[in-house]
Design an enzyme around this catalytic site. Structure first.
Site, PDB file in Angstrom:
ATOM      1  N   GLY A  86      42.711  38.870  38.037  1.00 18.04           N
ATOM      2  CA  GLY A  86      41.452  38.703  37.297  1.00 18.04           C
ATOM      3  C   GLY A  86      41.720  38.661  35.803  1.00 18.04           C
ATOM      4  O   GLY A  86      41.260  37.745  35.091  1.00 18.04           O
ATOM      5  N   HIS A  87      42.495  39.634  35.313  1.00 18.13           N
ATOM      6  CA  HIS A  87      42.885  39.620  33.900  1.00 18.13           C
ATOM      7  C   HIS A  87      43.696  38.358  33.598  1.00 18.13           C
ATOM      8  O   HIS A  87      43.540  37.743  32.546  1.00 18.13           O
ATOM      9  CB  HIS A  87      43.745  40.836  33.559  1.00 18.13           C
ATOM     10  CG  HIS A  87      43.095  42.160  33.821  1.00 18.13           C
ATOM     11  ND1 HIS A  87      43.539  43.011  34.802  1.00 18.13           N
ATOM     12  CD2 HIS A  87      42.046  42.773  33.240  1.00 18.13           C
ATOM     13  CE1 HIS A  87      42.798  44.116  34.794  1.00 18.13           C
ATOM     14  NE2 HIS A  87      41.877  43.992  33.872  1.00 18.13           N
ATOM     15  N   GLN A 134      28.091  43.896  31.606  1.00 20.71           N
ATOM     16  CA  GLN A 134      28.903  43.949  30.381  1.00 20.71           C
ATOM     17  C   GLN A 134      28.827  42.625  29.629  1.00 20.71           C
ATOM     18  O   GLN A 134      28.710  42.595  28.402  1.00 20.71           O
ATOM     19  CB  GLN A 134      30.345  44.273  30.763  1.00 20.71           C
ATOM     20  CG  GLN A 134      31.337  44.213  29.622  1.00 20.71           C
ATOM     21  CD  GLN A 134      32.684  44.771  30.041  1.00 20.71           C
ATOM     22  OE1 GLN A 134      32.862  45.976  30.133  1.00 20.71           O
ATOM     23  NE2 GLN A 134      33.641  43.918  30.310  1.00 20.71           N
ATOM     24  N   GLN A 159      33.168  37.558  34.554  1.00 22.38           N
ATOM     25  CA  GLN A 159      31.841  37.649  35.173  1.00 22.38           C
ATOM     26  C   GLN A 159      31.766  38.822  36.155  1.00 22.38           C
ATOM     27  O   GLN A 159      30.692  39.277  36.517  1.00 22.38           O
ATOM     28  CB  GLN A 159      31.511  36.320  35.868  1.00 22.38           C
ATOM     29  CG  GLN A 159      30.168  36.257  36.561  1.00 22.38           C
ATOM     30  CD  GLN A 159      29.001  36.534  35.621  1.00 22.38           C
ATOM     31  OE1 GLN A 159      29.059  36.181  34.445  1.00 22.38           O
ATOM     32  NE2 GLN A 159      27.964  37.176  36.140  1.00 22.38           N
ATOM     33  N   LYS A 160      32.925  39.311  36.578  1.00 19.89           N
ATOM     34  CA  LYS A 160      32.977  40.484  37.463  1.00 19.89           C
ATOM     35  C   LYS A 160      32.092  41.615  36.933  1.00 19.89           C
ATOM     36  O   LYS A 160      31.413  42.304  37.672  1.00 19.89           O
ATOM     37  CB  LYS A 160      34.435  40.936  37.579  1.00 19.89           C
ATOM     38  CG  LYS A 160      34.655  42.349  38.027  1.00 19.89           C
ATOM     39  CD  LYS A 160      34.917  42.391  39.497  1.00 19.89           C
ATOM     40  CE  LYS A 160      35.059  43.775  40.052  1.00 19.89           C
ATOM     41  NZ  LYS A 160      35.501  44.802  39.163  1.00 19.89           N
TER      42      LYS A 160
HETATM   43  P1  AMP Z   1      39.021  45.946  32.806  1.00 20.35           P
HETATM   44  O1  AMP Z   1      40.482  46.048  32.529  1.00 20.35           O
HETATM   45  O2  AMP Z   1      38.641  46.326  34.187  1.00 20.35           O
HETATM   46  O3  AMP Z   1      38.173  46.596  31.726  1.00 20.35           O
HETATM   47  O4  AMP Z   1      38.680  44.391  32.718  1.00 20.35           O
HETATM   48  C1  AMP Z   1      39.022  43.627  31.596  1.00 20.35           C
HETATM   49  C2  AMP Z   1      38.375  42.283  31.709  1.00 20.35           C
HETATM   50  O5  AMP Z   1      38.830  41.639  32.905  1.00 20.35           O
HETATM   51  C3  AMP Z   1      36.836  42.355  31.809  1.00 20.35           C
HETATM   52  O6  AMP Z   1      36.284  41.312  31.023  1.00 20.35           O
HETATM   53  C4  AMP Z   1      36.592  42.141  33.277  1.00 20.35           C
HETATM   54  O7  AMP Z   1      35.333  41.569  33.557  1.00 20.35           O
HETATM   55  C5  AMP Z   1      37.715  41.179  33.629  1.00 20.35           C
HETATM   56  N1  AMP Z   1      37.965  41.210  35.072  1.00 20.35           N
HETATM   57  C6  AMP Z   1      38.247  42.299  35.836  1.00 20.35           C
HETATM   58  N2  AMP Z   1      38.350  41.957  37.143  1.00 20.35           N
HETATM   59  C7  AMP Z   1      38.118  40.619  37.202  1.00 20.35           C
HETATM   60  C8  AMP Z   1      38.069  39.674  38.266  1.00 20.35           C
HETATM   61  N3  AMP Z   1      38.269  40.017  39.541  1.00 20.35           N
HETATM   62  N4  AMP Z   1      37.793  38.385  37.959  1.00 20.35           N
HETATM   63  C9  AMP Z   1      37.583  38.019  36.669  1.00 20.35           C
HETATM   64  N5  AMP Z   1      37.606  38.857  35.624  1.00 20.35           N
HETATM   65  C10 AMP Z   1      37.871  40.144  35.881  1.00 20.35           C
END
Ligand code: AMP
Length: 281
Positions: A36-37, A153, A148-149
């Site tokens: 995702g990241h 936010q 968009q996950k």
């Molecule tokens: P986090 O490290 O969980 O704070 O996420 C950092 C960024 O990655 C945020 O903008 C999340 O929305 C994005 N993100 C996390 N998981 C996914 C995913 N499965 N698909 C797309 N973006 C993601």
């Protein structure tokens, strides 16, 4: 690729890149990087000349009793992943670097933070907007990339950028999923093998909801009740199941326009979120 921990070092690197005329992309993360990241980093690489990935488990967005202490911290693996994707700089500050004294300045977005995760995690979005505002100011990027996950936010950050006349642009990337539909998340690694299998119910409930809407169902109460049944069948403990207007995030009764269907579900102590965005003509 450089890894820096100090604000001044980020500023210097970014300034040097800007002098060369580089367009700067920012990907804010809490680390434990996954596909995702990776999709955000790739989107930034495609559009920008210099990509900064920030890795910071932001304490101010965790509530008491949440998973701040056990949140995975895997800087070595994260750095290798960023390097492989071609990012230019990792900024991985300490808590002290980001919050040297007790924080007296906060960024708050009203209304949009009242429902969904905001209602269940008091103070969470204040921590998110404050750290994002700080990261935007530290890095000075042209474009920041979010997933968009985390649908609420996205709405909150967009509102912050608009409401505070911030100069950067915000890009939103689609949700990356495992082959069975589970949204990829750093928190998936908390799940036992059994919970991992059952966690597929979040995306299944959302997909079935979309199918019912495609077939003409417009009653939000009926649709959310069906989603609850699917999730409970798999033993998920529902935090919320909601259908809201995608802009103002207020619950809808009859479904129309841009609609966000969002769920938060516990398996054991692990809280997972997922959503679908629909545009109904
Ligand atoms: P986090 O490290 O969980 O704070 O996420 C950092 C960024 O990655 C945020 O903008 C999340 O929305 C994005 N993100 C996390 N998981 C996914 C995913 N499965 N698909 C797309 N973006 C993601």
């Amino acid at each position: 690729m450089k890894i820096v921990h100090i604000i001044e070092e980020v500023r210097q690197s970014v300034q040097a890149a800007k002098k060369q005329g580089a367009k700067i992309g920012l990907v804010p993360t809490m680390g434990a990087l996954h596909a995702g990241h990776g999709s955000l980093i790739e989107a930034a690489m495609a559009e920008c000349d210099f990509v900064v990935v920030t890795i910071f488990v932001n304490p101010t967005q965790f509530g008491p009793g949440e998973d701040l202490d056990k949140y995975p911290r895997t800087l070595k693996e994260d750095a290798a992943y960023c390097e492989k994707l071609g990012a230019d700089l990792i900024f991985a500050p300490s808590d002290k670097e980001m919050y040297p004294a007790s924080q007296l300045v906060w960024v708050d977005v009203d209304k949009l933070t009242e429902g969904l995760c905001g209602a269940k995690r008091p103070g969470h979005f204040r921590g998110v907007t404050t750290v994002c505002a700080k990261l935007f100011n530290i890095v000075g990027a042209d474009i920041a990339y979010f997933g968009q996950k985390d649908a609420q936010q996205v709405a909150v950050i967009r509102q912050m950028v608009q409401g505070l006349n911030m100069l950067l642009e915000i890009r939103i990337c689609p949700i990356v999923r495992e082959p069975d539909g589970l949204a990829v998340s750093s928190r998936n690694q908390y799940l036992s093998a059994d919970e991992r299998q059952r966690a597929v119910c979040l995306s299944q409930a959302l997909t079935q909801c979309k199918e019912q809407i495609d077939a003409g169902q417009r009653d939000a109460a009926i649709l959310t009740a069906r989603m609850r049944t699917v999730i409970e069948h798999y033993g998920g403990r529902i935090d919320y199941v909601e259908i809201v207007d995608a802009e103002i995030l207020q619950p809808l009764h009859a479904i129309e326009g841009r609609v966000l269907i969002a769920v938060a579900v516990f398996f054991g102590r692990t809280r997972l979120i997922d959503n679908i965005l629909l545009d109904l003509k």
